[in-house]
Design a protein around this motif. Structure first.
Motif, PDB file in Angstrom:
ATOM      1  N   ARG A 313       0.861  -1.181   0.000  1.00  0.00           N
ATOM      2  CA  ARG A 313       0.000   0.000   0.000  1.00  0.00           C
ATOM      3  C   ARG A 313       0.902   1.237   0.000  1.00  0.00           C
ATOM      4  O   ARG A 313       2.101   1.129   0.293  1.00  0.00           O
ATOM      5  N   GLY A 366      -5.692 -11.996   2.806  1.00  0.00           N
ATOM      6  CA  GLY A 366      -5.734 -10.554   3.054  1.00  0.00           C
ATOM      7  C   GLY A 366      -6.276 -10.330   4.461  1.00  0.00           C
ATOM      8  O   GLY A 366      -6.864 -11.227   5.073  1.00  0.00           O
ATOM      9  N   ALA A 367      -6.049  -9.112   4.943  1.00  0.00           N
ATOM     10  CA  ALA A 367      -6.419  -8.832   6.342  1.00  0.00           C
ATOM     11  C   ALA A 367      -7.693  -7.995   6.430  1.00  0.00           C
ATOM     12  O   ALA A 367      -7.898  -7.242   7.366  1.00  0.00           O
ATOM     13  N   HIS A 371     -10.143  -5.002  -0.647  1.00  0.00           N
ATOM     14  CA  HIS A 371      -9.489  -5.901  -1.610  1.00  0.00           C
ATOM     15  C   HIS A 371      -9.456  -7.352  -1.148  1.00  0.00           C
ATOM     16  O   HIS A 371      -8.805  -8.179  -1.781  1.00  0.00           O
ATOM     17  N   CYS A 373      -9.650 -11.105  -0.655  1.00  0.00           N
ATOM     18  CA  CYS A 373      -9.672 -12.055  -1.773  1.00  0.00           C
ATOM     19  C   CYS A 373     -11.087 -12.392  -2.259  1.00  0.00           C
ATOM     20  O   CYS A 373     -11.903 -12.913  -1.512  1.00  0.00           O
ATOM     21  N   GLY A 375     -11.831 -14.664  -4.347  1.00  0.00           N
ATOM     22  CA  GLY A 375     -12.010 -16.096  -4.592  1.00  0.00           C
ATOM     23  C   GLY A 375     -11.818 -16.943  -3.346  1.00  0.00           C
ATOM     24  O   GLY A 375     -11.672 -18.166  -3.451  1.00  0.00           O
TER      25      GLY A 375
HETATM   26  C1  HEM Z   1      -5.499 -20.239  -1.340  1.00  0.00           C
HETATM   27  C2  HEM Z   1      -5.797 -19.492  -2.378  1.00  0.00           C
HETATM   28  C3  HEM Z   1      -5.750 -17.988  -2.421  1.00  0.00           C
HETATM   29  C4  HEM Z   1      -5.013 -17.117  -1.675  1.00  0.00           C
HETATM   30  C5  HEM Z   1      -4.023 -17.434  -0.572  1.00  0.00           C
HETATM   31  C6  HEM Z   1      -5.360 -15.770  -2.115  1.00  0.00           C
HETATM   32  C7  HEM Z   1      -4.836 -14.602  -1.572  1.00  0.00           C
HETATM   33  C8  HEM Z   1      -5.228 -13.322  -1.917  1.00  0.00           C
HETATM   34  C9  HEM Z   1      -4.742 -12.109  -1.294  1.00  0.00           C
HETATM   35  C10 HEM Z   1      -3.712 -12.042  -0.170  1.00  0.00           C
HETATM   36  C11 HEM Z   1      -5.357 -11.064  -1.893  1.00  0.00           C
HETATM   37  C12 HEM Z   1      -5.170  -9.571  -1.566  1.00  0.00           C
HETATM   38  C13 HEM Z   1      -6.138  -9.179  -0.477  1.00  0.00           C
HETATM   39  C14 HEM Z   1      -6.029  -7.770  -0.006  1.00  0.00           C
HETATM   40  O1  HEM Z   1      -5.245  -6.956  -0.543  1.00  0.00           O
HETATM   41  O2  HEM Z   1      -6.775  -7.444   0.933  1.00  0.00           O
HETATM   42  C15 HEM Z   1      -6.227 -11.614  -2.914  1.00  0.00           C
HETATM   43  C16 HEM Z   1      -7.007 -10.848  -3.766  1.00  0.00           C
HETATM   44  C17 HEM Z   1      -7.712 -11.377  -4.826  1.00  0.00           C
HETATM   45  N1  HEM Z   1      -7.933 -12.730  -5.087  1.00  0.00           N
HETATM   46 FE1  HEM Z   1      -7.206 -14.288  -4.051  1.00  0.00          FE
HETATM   47  N2  HEM Z   1      -6.268 -15.867  -3.136  1.00  0.00           N
HETATM   48  C18 HEM Z   1      -6.540 -17.192  -3.350  1.00  0.00           C
HETATM   49  C19 HEM Z   1      -7.420 -17.721  -4.287  1.00  0.00           C
HETATM   50  C20 HEM Z   1      -8.123 -16.984  -5.199  1.00  0.00           C
HETATM   51  C21 HEM Z   1      -9.018 -17.525  -6.199  1.00  0.00           C
HETATM   52  C22 HEM Z   1      -9.370 -19.006  -6.353  1.00  0.00           C
HETATM   53  C23 HEM Z   1      -9.473 -16.462  -6.928  1.00  0.00           C
HETATM   54  C24 HEM Z   1     -10.420 -16.430  -8.084  1.00  0.00           C
HETATM   55  C25 HEM Z   1     -10.848 -17.416  -8.761  1.00  0.00           C
HETATM   56  C26 HEM Z   1      -8.891 -15.248  -6.372  1.00  0.00           C
HETATM   57  C27 HEM Z   1      -9.128 -13.985  -6.846  1.00  0.00           C
HETATM   58  C28 HEM Z   1      -8.678 -12.823  -6.238  1.00  0.00           C
HETATM   59  C29 HEM Z   1      -8.965 -11.476  -6.736  1.00  0.00           C
HETATM   60  C30 HEM Z   1      -9.774 -11.129  -7.984  1.00  0.00           C
HETATM   61  C31 HEM Z   1      -8.365 -10.571  -5.845  1.00  0.00           C
HETATM   62  C32 HEM Z   1      -8.379  -9.035  -5.937  1.00  0.00           C
HETATM   63  C33 HEM Z   1      -9.531  -8.474  -5.141  1.00  0.00           C
HETATM   64  C34 HEM Z   1      -9.601  -6.963  -5.140  1.00  0.00           C
HETATM   65  O3  HEM Z   1      -8.613  -6.271  -5.442  1.00  0.00           O
HETATM   66  O4  HEM Z   1     -10.694  -6.445  -4.835  1.00  0.00           O
HETATM   67  N3  HEM Z   1      -8.083 -15.607  -5.334  1.00  0.00           N
HETATM   68  N4  HEM Z   1      -6.147 -12.992  -2.907  1.00  0.00           N
END
Ligand code: HEM
Length: 422
Positions: A313, A366-367, A371, A373, A375
């Motif tokens: 950030r 995420g915390a 944003h 997650c 998914g």
């Molecule tokens: C164990 C699996 C996963 C982990 C550890 C993970 C972890 C994360 C983290 C750390 C963030 C950032 C959160 C933040 O900044 O507050 C994030 C955002 C995101 N994740 Fe995941 N994720 C996983 C699986 C998935 C899957 C399966 C999808 C979609 C099919 C996905 C789609 C997204 C998207 C689109 C964002 C952006 C959201 C935004 O900016 O509003 N993630 N994820």
């Protein structure tokens, strides 16, 4: 196990979070370094890594946010700590941030608009539609091991962990099966930055991303013209305040989604089976009482693995974090891996415990904040089903070789890891 940490050997200044070598050092060393960082008042400041071939100047450095409560604070105050200047450490021109990162590199109102549209593809109804498919896929992946590998040994990452998330996300998006391999290649390149195996030059990275973007634009346009039963069609048809996604917006979101949805879940499954192999008491506890422990076990695997190591950030005004004065425009990098091992909030954090209470929540997705997650529920479902099918169909499946880790400060990845079964 990480119980062999000797804090006496680790002092601030001896390690550099921006040095790739830090991320390939033994895990016990890294855990020790983060314990020291958490225990040191204020926030440590680091120079940024030099990225070879990058046409962009090296950035001004960043503060490492390593305590759970500080990460929580930064993540949940998006007006004070914005994403619009980039959620990865290095700086890119604004258009490229949005091209590569889509909404992960945006703030409100842009972020809100985009998230409102794409969330329509992730409602419980849409995710529910893939439930049965997740199950069938997992069964097929496990069952074909015996047919394909008569010696009862193979690479777990390629043949088990990678197959499920890739096929699920491609299927949800309406990508035909013959293109799965191409998509996997693109995501490997984008997330493998820093690892010599996956990326040759900066130009390669740009080239591969552009190919993926163009592929997605074509897919989006075709679904707008001729909707099918997939989330690409749902997203392309959705409207917020009378506006639809442009094909370019969809192209960038596609890159984010496919990258975010594949590698993260794949690594969580890989780290999970490794943890069950290293901690057979925990595996037995889960396998014998799956209904009781699966929810906490999946959260514990995500905490333990923390597949996404950090996001960044930028302070929008002068403020204070963890007793450290931070000036407007300075970067803060939230190290989720460290927050997930913070002894201030987790009892005995270096112990893998499938019964660990879900409160306080792990911060691997995420915390909190805008944003968080998108998914997370899909990933939890995929992990639960995969471990359940392994338990039912091939309970002796275990890791036999040392993992070959991805060299990355961003993704806690495993490239290859031999497994065997009886
Ligand atoms: C164990 C699996 C996963 C982990 C550890 C993970 C972890 C994360 C983290 C750390 C963030 C950032 C959160 C933040 O900044 O507050 C994030 C955002 C995101 N994740 Fe995941 N994720 C996983 C699986 C998935 C899957 C399966 C999808 C979609 C099919 C996905 C789609 C997204 C998207 C689109 C964002 C952006 C959201 C935004 O900016 O509003 N993630 N994820």
């Amino acid at each position: 196990m990480t119980t062999d940490i000797s804090l006496d050997e680790v002092h601030l200044g001896e390690f550099d979070l921006s040095d790739q070598a830090f991320w390939t050092a033994p895990r016990s060393y890294r855990e020790g370094a983060f314990t020291t960082l958490r225990d040191t008042p204020g926030l440590a400041f680091y120079e940024e890594a030099v990225i070879e071939d990058s046409p962009f100047p090296r950035g001004p450095g960043y503060f490492a946010v390593t305590r759970h409560d500080d990460i929580w604070h930064v993540s949940r105050h998006p007006k004070l700590f914005c994403s619009g200047k980039g959620a990865n450490i290095g700086d890119l021109p604004q258009e490229m941030n949005e091209f590569f990162g889509s909404m992960i590199n945006m703030d409100d109102p842009k972020h809100f608009r985009l998230r409102s549209i794409v969330s329509k593809g992730f409602t419980p109804k849409e995710v529910g539609k893939v439930e049965e498919y997740v199950h069938d896929k997992a069964v097929r992946i496990i069952d074909r091991l015996n047919t394909d590998f008569p010696d009862k040994t193979c690479d777990f990452v390629e043949n088990v962990a990678a197959a499920l998330p890739l096929e699920i996300i491609c299927d949800m998006m309406g990508i035909p099966e013959e293109d799965y391999g191409k998509v996997l290649g693109w995501t490997n390149t984008i997330l493998g930055v820093g690892d010599p195996e996956f990326v040759g030059t900066y130009e390669d990275l740009m080239g591969q991303s552009l190919q993926m973007f163009m592929y997605a634009q074509t897919l989006g346009e075709s679904r707008r013209a001729d909707p099918q039963d997939d989330i690409t069609s749902v997203m392309m048809a959705a409207e917020v305040d009378g506006e639809q996604l442009t094909p370019q917006e969809f192209g960038s979101f596609f890159i984010l989604l496919v990258v975010a949805g594949n590698e993260t879940t794949r690594n969580a499954i890989s780290h999970g089976l490794k943890a069950f192999t290293d901690h057979p008491d925990q595996r037995d506890l889960l396998y014998e009482n799956f209904e009781t422990h699966s929810k906490t076990a999946v959260e514990e695997v995500v905490r333990w693995a923390t597949p996404v190591i950090h996001f960044r950030r930028t302070a929008t005004e002068d403020t204070e974090v963890g007793g450290q004065l931070v000036q407007e425009g300075q970067k803060l990098v939230m190290f989720y891996n460290s927050g997930n091992r913070d002894e201030r909030v987790y009892a005995d954090p270096h112990r893998f415990d499938v019964t660990r209470p879900v409160n306080p929540a792990q911060i691997g997705f995420g915390a909190g904040g805008p944003h968080f997650c998108l998914g997370a529920n899909l990933a939890r479902r995929e992990m639960t089903v995969m471990f359940d099918e392994i338990r039912k169909r091939l309970p002796s499946l275990r890791i036999t070789g040392e993992p070959d880790y991805l060299q990355s400060a961003f993704i806690n990845g495993i490239k290859r890891m031999q497994c065997a079964w009886d």
